[in-house]
Design an enzyme around this catalytic site. Structure first.
Site, PDB file in Angstrom:
ATOM      1  N   GLN A  82       0.846  -1.197   0.000  1.00 52.23           N
ATOM      2  CA  GLN A  82       0.000   0.000   0.000  1.00 52.23           C
ATOM      3  C   GLN A  82       0.883   1.249   0.000  1.00 52.23           C
ATOM      4  O   GLN A  82       1.588   1.514   0.972  1.00 52.23           O
ATOM      5  CB  GLN A  82      -0.918  -0.008   1.224  1.00 52.23           C
ATOM      6  N   GLU A  86      -8.999  -1.692   7.033  1.00 51.08           N
ATOM      7  CA  GLU A  86      -7.756  -1.925   7.755  1.00 51.08           C
ATOM      8  C   GLU A  86      -7.952  -1.749   9.253  1.00 51.08           C
ATOM      9  O   GLU A  86      -7.361  -2.456  10.058  1.00 51.08           O
ATOM     10  CB  GLU A  86      -6.684  -0.957   7.236  1.00 51.08           C
TER      11      GLU A  86
END
Length: 390
Positions: free
Chosen positions: A129, A247
């Site tokens: 990411q 997340e």
């Protein structure tokens, strides 16, 4: 919300435990002792283990059936993550599956889905990411990495930092500014980046544990095809927000803490002078109660998702509590064990094979990664409690 497994979830939990008992290495090689350990042996085992998860359909169990998943409920996915993290199993959390995959399924074209989703299902490609920057962490919308359109390509320039696992990743999901004059949340786009593209440089960031799980990534005139843009140009922020909520709702932070707590309790039981100290017993009891609270906060998030609700502030509550508990476990571990708790893994004198030292050294990062506690408290205050911003 029921505080027990349904018959279906109880059976699945039993299946997971049987699999883990058979597939994880016996002995002292515990994946939780050093989360940044990247030895060739560990890397090979992780690859093999991820392939086994993929073969059982567990890696993408939460994906809709239309995209090759099992359509598993949020509660089933939470049971899976709890058992995998409790056992210290590697590879269960995959950034491609959990972050890039949902973005593609929701906002990608059919061609983009066909290009990237199959290799995520089979665990053939590693993802990372590429969000945070030196001047844009908690205030992510302040990012300055630029993506300038040039015909059928975008030219990327900028720097990303604190990128987990980029040294071993093949692809990354990347946010870049495509309209510098727009309000900061509205001028950002969402891209897929091949990390082998010329102009991409990945450098390890060695932390105080001597590990380099985090990296910094430099982008210098990196050219990527136009079809690496996901969704509409300048609408990337709204794609990324769903990624961040996913997340923050993970249960792995809390259950990894449980394993350390259990090890500490067993250690105290075996040392009469420690067992006799009431203040240590009380502190361990507090951590145990906090673990139970943290666990059910995670299940509340899963329950809300199962009901079609968006657990925005609730996910932030879970994230705050879980990471603060991780930080506190490092402090408790050192207080219980004392100076020997500062010995690193590998020392023959290190209690619990250095597990406490790992927790204590990594503790400062827990309340920062994935959204700082301060930012999440603001989310709870404004979106959960309705308090004014000023």
């Amino acid at each position: 919300m029921l505080f027990l497994d349904s018959p279906e979830h109880a059976a699945f939990r039993a299946e997971l435990r049987e699999f883990l008992a058979a597939e994880l290495p016996a002995g002292d090689w515990d994946m939780r002792n050093d989360r940044d350990h990247v030895s060739p042996e560990h890397a090979r085992f992780t690859e093999e283990f991820r392939k086994k998860l993929a073969a059982r359909g567990w890696l993408t169990m939460g994906w809709p059936r239309d995209f090759g998943g099992a359509g598993a409920s949020y509660m089933t996915q939470t049971v899976y993550m709890e058992e995998m993290s409790s056992a210290g199993a590697p590879g269960a959390y995959d950034q491609g599956v959990w972050l890039a995959g949902p973005a593609l399924m929701m906002h990608g074209t059919p061609e983009q889905r066909d290009r990237w989703l199959p290799s995520m299902r089979t665990a053939d490609v590693h993802w990372c990411q590429l969000f945070s920057e030196p001047g844009a962490g908690s205030d992510l919308a302040s990012l300055q990495t630029r993506a300038v359109r040039d015909g059928d390509e975008y030219v990327l320039n900028g720097q990303k930092i604190w990128t987990s696992g980029a040294l071993d990743a093949d692809w990354g999901i990347l946010l870049a500014r495509t309209e510098p004059d727009a309000p900061k949340h509205r001028g950002i786009s969402y891209f897929m980046l091949d990390l082998k593209t010329p102009g991409v440089t990945v450098r390890p960031l060695v932390n105080m544990m001597g590990s380099h799980h985090f990296t910094e990534v430099f982008l210098e005139d990196v050219r990527i095809p136009r079809d690496c843009l996901i969704g509409e140009e300048n609408r990337g922020w709204y794609i990324a927000t769903t990624t961040l909520d996913q997340e923050r709702s993970s249960i792995n932070r809390v259950v990894m803490t449980r394993s350390t707590l259990g090890a500490l309790i067993d250690y105290v039981k075996g040392v009469p002078v420690l067992k006799a100290r009431a203040e240590l017993r009380h502190e361990l009891a507090e951590r145990y109660l906090e673990f139970e609270i943290g666990r059910w906060l995670c299940y509340r998030v899963a329950q809300m998702q199962s009901e079609g609700k968006v657990p925005n502030s609730e996910a932030s509550v879970s994230k705050i509590f879980g990471t603060e508990l991780q930080r506190q476990m490092g402090i408790t571990g050192l207080r219980v064990i004392g100076l020997p708790g500062t010995l690193e893994p590998g020392s023959k004198y290190a209690p619990l094979r250095g597990q406490v030292e790992r927790w204590a050294m990594a503790a400062p990062s827990y309340t920062i990664a994935g959204g700082t506690s301060e930012v999440n408290r603001n989310i709870v205050a404004t979106r959960g409690l309705g308090l004014p911003r000023d």
